[in-house]
Design a protein around this motif. Structure first.
Motif, PDB file in Angstrom:
ATOM      1  N   GLN A  20       0.824  -1.207   0.000  1.00  0.00           N
ATOM      2  CA  GLN A  20       0.000   0.000   0.000  1.00  0.00           C
ATOM      3  C   GLN A  20       0.861   1.261   0.000  1.00  0.00           C
ATOM      4  O   GLN A  20       0.608   2.192  -0.760  1.00  0.00           O
ATOM      5  CB  GLN A  20      -0.935   0.010   1.218  1.00  0.00           C
ATOM      6  N   SER A  21       1.882   1.292   0.842  1.00  0.00           N
ATOM      7  CA  SER A  21       2.720   2.490   0.933  1.00  0.00           C
ATOM      8  C   SER A  21       3.532   2.704  -0.342  1.00  0.00           C
ATOM      9  O   SER A  21       3.911   3.831  -0.652  1.00  0.00           O
ATOM     10  CB  SER A  21       3.643   2.423   2.146  1.00  0.00           C
ATOM     11  N   ALA A  22       3.757   1.634  -1.098  1.00  0.00           N
ATOM     12  CA  ALA A  22       4.471   1.744  -2.373  1.00  0.00           C
ATOM     13  C   ALA A  22       3.521   2.076  -3.523  1.00  0.00           C
ATOM     14  O   ALA A  22       3.952   2.235  -4.664  1.00  0.00           O
ATOM     15  CB  ALA A  22       5.220   0.450  -2.672  1.00  0.00           C
ATOM     16  N   GLY A  23       2.225   2.156  -3.212  1.00  0.00           N
ATOM     17  CA  GLY A  23       1.242   2.473  -4.239  1.00  0.00           C
ATOM     18  C   GLY A  23       0.937   1.322  -5.178  1.00  0.00           C
ATOM     19  O   GLY A  23       0.434   1.525  -6.280  1.00  0.00           O
ATOM     20  N   LEU A  24       1.209   0.107  -4.743  1.00  0.00           N
ATOM     21  CA  LEU A  24       0.971  -1.070  -5.577  1.00  0.00           C
ATOM     22  C   LEU A  24      -0.383  -1.691  -5.237  1.00  0.00           C
ATOM     23  O   LEU A  24      -0.775  -1.750  -4.076  1.00  0.00           O
ATOM     24  CB  LEU A  24       2.075  -2.105  -5.366  1.00  0.00           C
ATOM     25  N   SER A  25      -1.069  -2.166  -6.242  1.00  0.00           N
ATOM     26  CA  SER A  25      -2.361  -2.820  -6.018  1.00  0.00           C
ATOM     27  C   SER A  25      -2.245  -4.334  -6.154  1.00  0.00           C
ATOM     28  O   SER A  25      -3.238  -5.020  -6.333  1.00  0.00           O
ATOM     29  CB  SER A  25      -3.390  -2.281  -7.013  1.00  0.00           C
TER      30      SER A  25
END
Length: 95
Positions: A20-25
């Motif tokens: 989540q913090s890396a912006g990955l889904s």
């Protein structure tokens, strides 16, 4: 390393937060247990720990036990590896 669903749950929560913090889904698949019966237990432990909300699918192998019953979850369930360990090895698939 030997682990169970409770130990996996503690890692799943950290992995989910990191994704989540890396912006990955990217969805998390867990746990590729050696046998279906083990994955039934792991899944119940993951649900009991509340980590199932971070998992997108349950995965299991069919080496030490085959899937003869459903795994109790609303998540998708994948059988990811299988080998017939009862009969002699055959190379027919290779030729």
């Amino acid at each position: 390393m030997l682990s169970d669903g409770t130990q996996a749950s503690s890692f799943i929560t950290v992995l989910h937060a990191t994704l989540q913090s890396a912006g990955l889904s990217t969805g998390i698949a867990c746990c590729d247990a050696e046998g279906w019966n083990d994955q039934v237990t792991y899944t119940a432990q993951i649900i009991a720990a509340g980590a199932d909300q971070y998992v997108s699918r349950i995965t299991s192998h069919w080496y030490t036990s085959q899937g003869t019953s459903p795994i109790s979850t609303t998540l998708r369930v994948w059988e990811t590896e299988y080998a017939d360990l009862n009969d002699a090895f055959s190379t027919v698939w290779y030729s």
